[in-house]
Design a protein around this motif. Sequence first.
Motif, PDB file in Angstrom:
ATOM      1  N   THR A 161      -9.797 -22.027  38.978  1.00 35.58           N
ATOM      2  CA  THR A 161      -8.951 -22.801  39.893  1.00 35.58           C
ATOM      3  C   THR A 161      -7.731 -23.366  39.175  1.00 35.58           C
ATOM      4  O   THR A 161      -6.591 -23.250  39.649  1.00 35.58           O
ATOM      5  CB  THR A 161      -9.771 -23.942  40.516  1.00 35.58           C
ATOM      6  OG1 THR A 161     -10.909 -23.399  41.182  1.00 35.58           O
ATOM      7  CG2 THR A 161      -8.925 -24.729  41.504  1.00 35.58           C
ATOM      8  N   ASP A 162      -7.957 -23.955  38.019  1.00 33.80           N
ATOM      9  CA  ASP A 162      -6.834 -24.519  37.264  1.00 33.80           C
ATOM     10  C   ASP A 162      -5.895 -23.422  36.782  1.00 33.80           C
ATOM     11  O   ASP A 162      -4.665 -23.600  36.783  1.00 33.80           O
ATOM     12  CB  ASP A 162      -7.374 -25.322  36.078  1.00 33.80           C
ATOM     13  CG  ASP A 162      -6.265 -26.051  35.342  1.00 33.80           C
ATOM     14  OD1 ASP A 162      -5.677 -26.987  35.912  1.00 33.80           O
ATOM     15  OD2 ASP A 162      -5.971 -25.666  34.184  1.00 33.80           O
ATOM     16  N   GLY A 163      -6.461 -22.281  36.386  1.00 36.03           N
ATOM     17  CA  GLY A 163      -5.613 -21.184  35.931  1.00 36.03           C
ATOM     18  C   GLY A 163      -4.745 -20.615  37.033  1.00 36.03           C
ATOM     19  O   GLY A 163      -3.567 -20.291  36.811  1.00 36.03           O
ATOM     20  N   ALA A 196       1.392 -10.701  28.307  1.00 35.70           N
ATOM     21  CA  ALA A 196       0.265  -9.777  28.374  1.00 35.70           C
ATOM     22  C   ALA A 196      -0.608  -9.872  27.130  1.00 35.70           C
ATOM     23  O   ALA A 196      -1.827  -9.627  27.190  1.00 35.70           O
ATOM     24  CB  ALA A 196       0.778  -8.346  28.549  1.00 35.70           C
ATOM     25  N   PHE A 197      -0.022 -10.241  25.994  1.00 34.61           N
ATOM     26  CA  PHE A 197      -0.786 -10.359  24.752  1.00 34.61           C
ATOM     27  C   PHE A 197      -1.852 -11.446  24.891  1.00 34.61           C
ATOM     28  O   PHE A 197      -3.016 -11.240  24.537  1.00 34.61           O
ATOM     29  CB  PHE A 197       0.174 -10.681  23.606  1.00 34.61           C
ATOM     30  CG  PHE A 197      -0.513 -10.930  22.296  1.00 34.61           C
ATOM     31  CD1 PHE A 197      -0.959  -9.867  21.518  1.00 34.61           C
ATOM     32  CD2 PHE A 197      -0.725 -12.231  21.848  1.00 34.61           C
ATOM     33  CE1 PHE A 197      -1.601 -10.109  20.312  1.00 34.61           C
ATOM     34  CE2 PHE A 197      -1.362 -12.465  20.642  1.00 34.61           C
ATOM     35  CZ  PHE A 197      -1.804 -11.394  19.876  1.00 34.61           C
ATOM     36  N   VAL A 198      -1.463 -12.613  25.397  1.00 30.29           N
ATOM     37  CA  VAL A 198      -2.413 -13.718  25.562  1.00 30.29           C
ATOM     38  C   VAL A 198      -3.470 -13.353  26.595  1.00 30.29           C
ATOM     39  O   VAL A 198      -4.661 -13.666  26.430  1.00 30.29           O
ATOM     40  CB  VAL A 198      -1.670 -15.001  25.959  1.00 30.29           C
ATOM     41  CG1 VAL A 198      -2.646 -16.140  26.226  1.00 30.29           C
ATOM     42  CG2 VAL A 198      -0.682 -15.391  24.873  1.00 30.29           C
ATOM     43  N   TYR A 199      -3.067 -12.684  27.658  1.00 30.17           N
ATOM     44  CA  TYR A 199      -4.019 -12.304  28.711  1.00 30.17           C
ATOM     45  C   TYR A 199      -5.104 -11.376  28.158  1.00 30.17           C
ATOM     46  O   TYR A 199      -6.298 -11.577  28.410  1.00 30.17           O
ATOM     47  CB  TYR A 199      -3.266 -11.629  29.860  1.00 30.17           C
ATOM     48  CG  TYR A 199      -4.172 -10.988  30.883  1.00 30.17           C
ATOM     49  CD1 TYR A 199      -4.769 -11.752  31.875  1.00 30.17           C
ATOM     50  CD2 TYR A 199      -4.436  -9.615  30.841  1.00 30.17           C
ATOM     51  CE1 TYR A 199      -5.610 -11.166  32.810  1.00 30.17           C
ATOM     52  CE2 TYR A 199      -5.270  -9.024  31.775  1.00 30.17           C
ATOM     53  CZ  TYR A 199      -5.855  -9.802  32.748  1.00 30.17           C
ATOM     54  OH  TYR A 199      -6.691  -9.230  33.673  1.00 30.17           O
ATOM     55  N   LEU A 230     -16.053 -22.392  26.205  1.00 28.73           N
ATOM     56  CA  LEU A 230     -15.220 -21.284  25.729  1.00 28.73           C
ATOM     57  C   LEU A 230     -15.044 -20.231  26.821  1.00 28.73           C
ATOM     58  O   LEU A 230     -13.939 -19.685  27.007  1.00 28.73           O
ATOM     59  CB  LEU A 230     -15.862 -20.652  24.496  1.00 28.73           C
ATOM     60  CG  LEU A 230     -15.141 -19.441  23.894  1.00 28.73           C
ATOM     61  CD1 LEU A 230     -13.748 -19.820  23.411  1.00 28.73           C
ATOM     62  CD2 LEU A 230     -15.954 -18.846  22.752  1.00 28.73           C
ATOM     63  N   PHE A 231     -16.102 -19.953  27.568  1.00 27.09           N
ATOM     64  CA  PHE A 231     -16.010 -19.005  28.673  1.00 27.09           C
ATOM     65  C   PHE A 231     -15.053 -19.510  29.749  1.00 27.09           C
ATOM     66  O   PHE A 231     -14.230 -18.744  30.278  1.00 27.09           O
ATOM     67  CB  PHE A 231     -17.409 -18.781  29.251  1.00 27.09           C
ATOM     68  CG  PHE A 231     -17.450 -17.870  30.439  1.00 27.09           C
ATOM     69  CD1 PHE A 231     -17.223 -16.509  30.305  1.00 27.09           C
ATOM     70  CD2 PHE A 231     -17.723 -18.370  31.701  1.00 27.09           C
ATOM     71  CE1 PHE A 231     -17.259 -15.664  31.408  1.00 27.09           C
ATOM     72  CE2 PHE A 231     -17.766 -17.536  32.805  1.00 27.09           C
ATOM     73  CZ  PHE A 231     -17.533 -16.181  32.662  1.00 27.09           C
ATOM     74  N   ALA A 232     -15.142 -20.810  30.081  1.00 25.52           N
ATOM     75  CA  ALA A 232     -14.251 -21.377  31.102  1.00 25.52           C
ATOM     76  C   ALA A 232     -12.801 -21.369  30.639  1.00 25.52           C
ATOM     77  O   ALA A 232     -11.890 -21.076  31.425  1.00 25.52           O
ATOM     78  CB  ALA A 232     -14.696 -22.798  31.431  1.00 25.52           C
ATOM     79  N   MET A 280      -6.893 -16.391  31.301  1.00 24.79           N
ATOM     80  CA  MET A 280      -6.687 -15.118  32.000  1.00 24.79           C
ATOM     81  C   MET A 280      -6.007 -15.326  33.347  1.00 24.79           C
ATOM     82  O   MET A 280      -5.082 -14.600  33.714  1.00 24.79           O
ATOM     83  CB  MET A 280      -8.021 -14.405  32.188  1.00 24.79           C
ATOM     84  CG  MET A 280      -8.578 -13.728  30.958  1.00 24.79           C
ATOM     85  SD  MET A 280     -10.108 -12.839  31.337  1.00 24.79           S
ATOM     86  CE  MET A 280      -9.522 -11.699  32.612  1.00 24.79           C
ATOM     87  N   ALA A 281      -6.501 -16.332  34.100  1.00 26.24           N
ATOM     88  CA  ALA A 281      -5.916 -16.579  35.418  1.00 26.24           C
ATOM     89  C   ALA A 281      -4.490 -17.095  35.316  1.00 26.24           C
ATOM     90  O   ALA A 281      -3.626 -16.730  36.132  1.00 26.24           O
ATOM     91  CB  ALA A 281      -6.783 -17.579  36.183  1.00 26.24           C
TER      92      ALA A 281
END
Length: 248
Positions: A174-176, A192-195, A232-234, A240-241
């Motif tokens: 949601t925040d992303g 795209a590198f960070v994604y 870390l997963f969140a 990504m978002a």
Amino acid sequence: MAAPRQTQPAAQPTAEPGLFAATLTRALQAVIFLLMTLCFSILLEWLGMATGFWQAPGSQHSERMLEEELRVLNDDFQRSVIVARPADFARRFADQCYDLTFHKTGLQAAVIWLATPTAGVNDQPFRRRLHAAYQQVHAYIEAAINVIRIFAVRLAVLTLALPAFILLALLGLTDGLVQRDIRRWSGGRESAFVYHWAKKIIYPALITPWILYLAIPDSIHPNLIVLPFAVLFAVSVRVMASTFKKYL
């Protein structure tokens, strides 16, 4: 005169597996992964016993680990989204795994038969030798049984911890998405590198806590492993978002 050129046959496109085949493959991979982790846990326990690394002699180290795991469940896991009583659920799951592994397969009866001493001198010498051999390794067998019960308890704890991963992932998503919309309407730059780097962290953040918590040869509070990897997963989902391309 030039020889005629031989044409290469066109490569046949590979058929992608269907949904059922892909699901079955993932399920088999998960079962193999759990069995390998269980075998690794038993080997670690046996290695500590053989080298004298554990302070407690024999199978007492694994017995204390089992008692500590059950104590943590009673003290710190009173509620869950999945079940009403997490401690009772973990105990029942451990008992069912023990019953399926030892009672249903006949291993429990075989161990009892080996542990029972011979009645007299007229008994078969083969059974006496088996009983003598069992006395040499009975501590390792008891330790393996305790490790299997600990493995089942920890597997139940990780299953009950899945809602934490889902909830934190939804918050991160949601925040992303909000950050993505802000970047989209303010003319921010894409990365795209960070994604792709955030995408690479998703799978290890899900798998690593299962490997560590199931295989660690000592008692540890599950929150020390589950919560950091859930965060870390969140964070990975949020990155990504937020860095997803602005226009589809």
